[in-house]
Design a protein around this motif. Sequence first.
Motif, PDB file in Angstrom:
ATOM      1  N   HIS A 296     -35.076  -6.975  35.163  1.00  0.00           N
ATOM      2  CA  HIS A 296     -34.509  -8.299  35.416  1.00  0.00           C
ATOM      3  C   HIS A 296     -32.994  -8.252  35.288  1.00  0.00           C
ATOM      4  N   PRO A 297     -32.286  -9.147  35.996  1.00  0.00           N
ATOM      5  CA  PRO A 297     -30.839  -9.240  35.767  1.00  0.00           C
ATOM      6  C   PRO A 297     -30.597  -9.614  34.315  1.00  0.00           C
TER       7      PRO A 297
ATOM      8  N   LEU B 228     -20.311 -23.061  25.261  1.00  0.00           N
ATOM      9  CA  LEU B 228     -21.396 -22.205  25.762  1.00  0.00           C
ATOM     10  C   LEU B 228     -20.785 -21.282  26.807  1.00  0.00           C
ATOM     11  N   ALA B 229     -20.958 -19.990  26.596  1.00  0.00           N
ATOM     12  CA  ALA B 229     -20.464 -19.019  27.569  1.00  0.00           C
ATOM     13  C   ALA B 229     -21.581 -18.075  27.954  1.00  0.00           C
ATOM     14  N   ALA B 230     -21.583 -17.684  29.217  1.00  0.00           N
ATOM     15  CA  ALA B 230     -22.588 -16.739  29.706  1.00  0.00           C
ATOM     16  C   ALA B 230     -21.914 -15.846  30.740  1.00  0.00           C
ATOM     17  N   VAL B 231     -22.378 -14.612  30.813  1.00  0.00           N
ATOM     18  CA  VAL B 231     -21.810 -13.677  31.781  1.00  0.00           C
ATOM     19  C   VAL B 231     -22.898 -12.790  32.358  1.00  0.00           C
TER      20      VAL B 231
ATOM     21  N   LEU C  61     -29.610 -16.442  39.426  1.00  0.00           N
ATOM     22  CA  LEU C  61     -29.776 -15.000  39.205  1.00  0.00           C
ATOM     23  C   LEU C  61     -31.235 -14.556  39.288  1.00  0.00           C
ATOM     24  N   GLY C  62     -32.152 -15.512  39.313  1.00  0.00           N
ATOM     25  CA  GLY C  62     -33.559 -15.151  39.482  1.00  0.00           C
ATOM     26  C   GLY C  62     -34.225 -14.634  38.224  1.00  0.00           C
ATOM     27  N   ARG C  63     -34.508 -15.516  37.323  1.00  0.00           N
ATOM     28  CA  ARG C  63     -35.236 -15.221  36.073  1.00  0.00           C
ATOM     29  C   ARG C  63     -34.637 -14.034  35.296  1.00  0.00           C
TER      30      ARG C  63
ATOM     31  N   GLU D 214     -38.213 -26.258  32.026  1.00  0.00           N
ATOM     32  CA  GLU D 214     -37.412 -25.746  33.149  1.00  0.00           C
ATOM     33  C   GLU D 214     -36.672 -24.466  32.733  1.00  0.00           C
ATOM     34  N   PHE D 215     -36.195 -24.462  31.498  1.00  0.00           N
ATOM     35  CA  PHE D 215     -35.515 -23.269  30.996  1.00  0.00           C
ATOM     36  C   PHE D 215     -36.488 -22.092  30.944  1.00  0.00           C
ATOM     37  N   GLN D 216     -37.688 -22.357  30.404  1.00  0.00           N
ATOM     38  CA  GLN D 216     -38.686 -21.292  30.268  1.00  0.00           C
ATOM     39  C   GLN D 216     -39.017 -20.669  31.622  1.00  0.00           C
ATOM     40  N   ALA D 217     -39.023 -21.513  32.655  1.00  0.00           N
ATOM     41  CA  ALA D 217     -39.337 -21.006  33.991  1.00  0.00           C
ATOM     42  C   ALA D 217     -38.133 -20.285  34.606  1.00  0.00           C
ATOM     43  N   SER D 218     -36.968 -20.450  34.024  1.00  0.00           N
ATOM     44  CA  SER D 218     -35.742 -19.898  34.610  1.00  0.00           C
ATOM     45  C   SER D 218     -35.338 -18.546  34.039  1.00  0.00           C
ATOM     46  N   VAL D 219     -35.978 -18.147  32.931  1.00  0.00           N
ATOM     47  CA  VAL D 219     -35.645 -16.843  32.341  1.00  0.00           C
ATOM     48  C   VAL D 219     -36.921 -16.022  32.150  1.00  0.00           C
ATOM     49  N   SER D 220     -36.747 -14.704  32.093  1.00  0.00           N
ATOM     50  CA  SER D 220     -37.929 -13.860  31.873  1.00  0.00           C
ATOM     51  C   SER D 220     -38.141 -13.591  30.393  1.00  0.00           C
TER      52      SER D 220
END
Length: 215
Positions: free
Chosen positions: A14-15, A35-38, A97-99, A127-133
């Motif tokens: 996964h990405p 909140l920061a993400a990269v 980014l696809g999960r 929605e969050f749970q479905a958006s990450v692996s």
Amino acid sequence: MQPETDEEENSKQHPLVFFDLETTGLGQDCEIIQLAAVNGGHSLNLYIIPRCRIQRGAARVTGFKVRGQRLYLHGQLVFTNSLKEVVVSFLTFLQMLGRPLLIGHNSRSFDCPLLARALDELDLRAEFQASVSGCVDTLPLARELLRDRRLQSFRQENLVRELLGINYKAHDALEDVRTLQTLYGFLQPTQDVVCRHKFTLDTMESKPAVPSSKS
DNA sequence: TGCCAGGCCCTCTTTAGGGCCTT
């Protein structure tokens, strides 16, 4: 279409999204300020004016101050969004980014429970749970991978200094996630190790924010 | 002025205690 088995899911590459929160403190009633993400060269960096007072220790290490409903970082006014705008932007970033796999340092104990609380407040946890692996905490991951190196500390700042030879601006969420991404590249955990340290927000209790009597 | 939390992990352990790590 058949749902994927755990084995199929775990074998996927996964990405990776590295994330970090700066908050008003360390207790269960603290709130998100940054909140920061990269992901590679793509990044997200958003600020929120907290509803409760920033604890002295947090203000000292992060450099945040609220004056007259405005947020300042080391004396510089920063643009802020509502909690909902920030969380929705984060979800959009993840969905693009696809999960992805969400990675943070000490995220299992600190960042993820806070994120879970924010998601519950906005009714966005599903929605969050479905958006990450899944999520991975680099603190136990580093402890396992670097067991033989006898490091004195597994604080992110120390790992970056010891392993990468870099002194950086810790306690700025964006700097923290950028260096965490580099650190993760150095650690190069195998898929097996990553799977062992993978968790989800499923079982993570969302502690309701306690109205602060200090503010 | 100094303290304020809580989950995880290790050990001098496992029925506990203490240190680490996050802001």
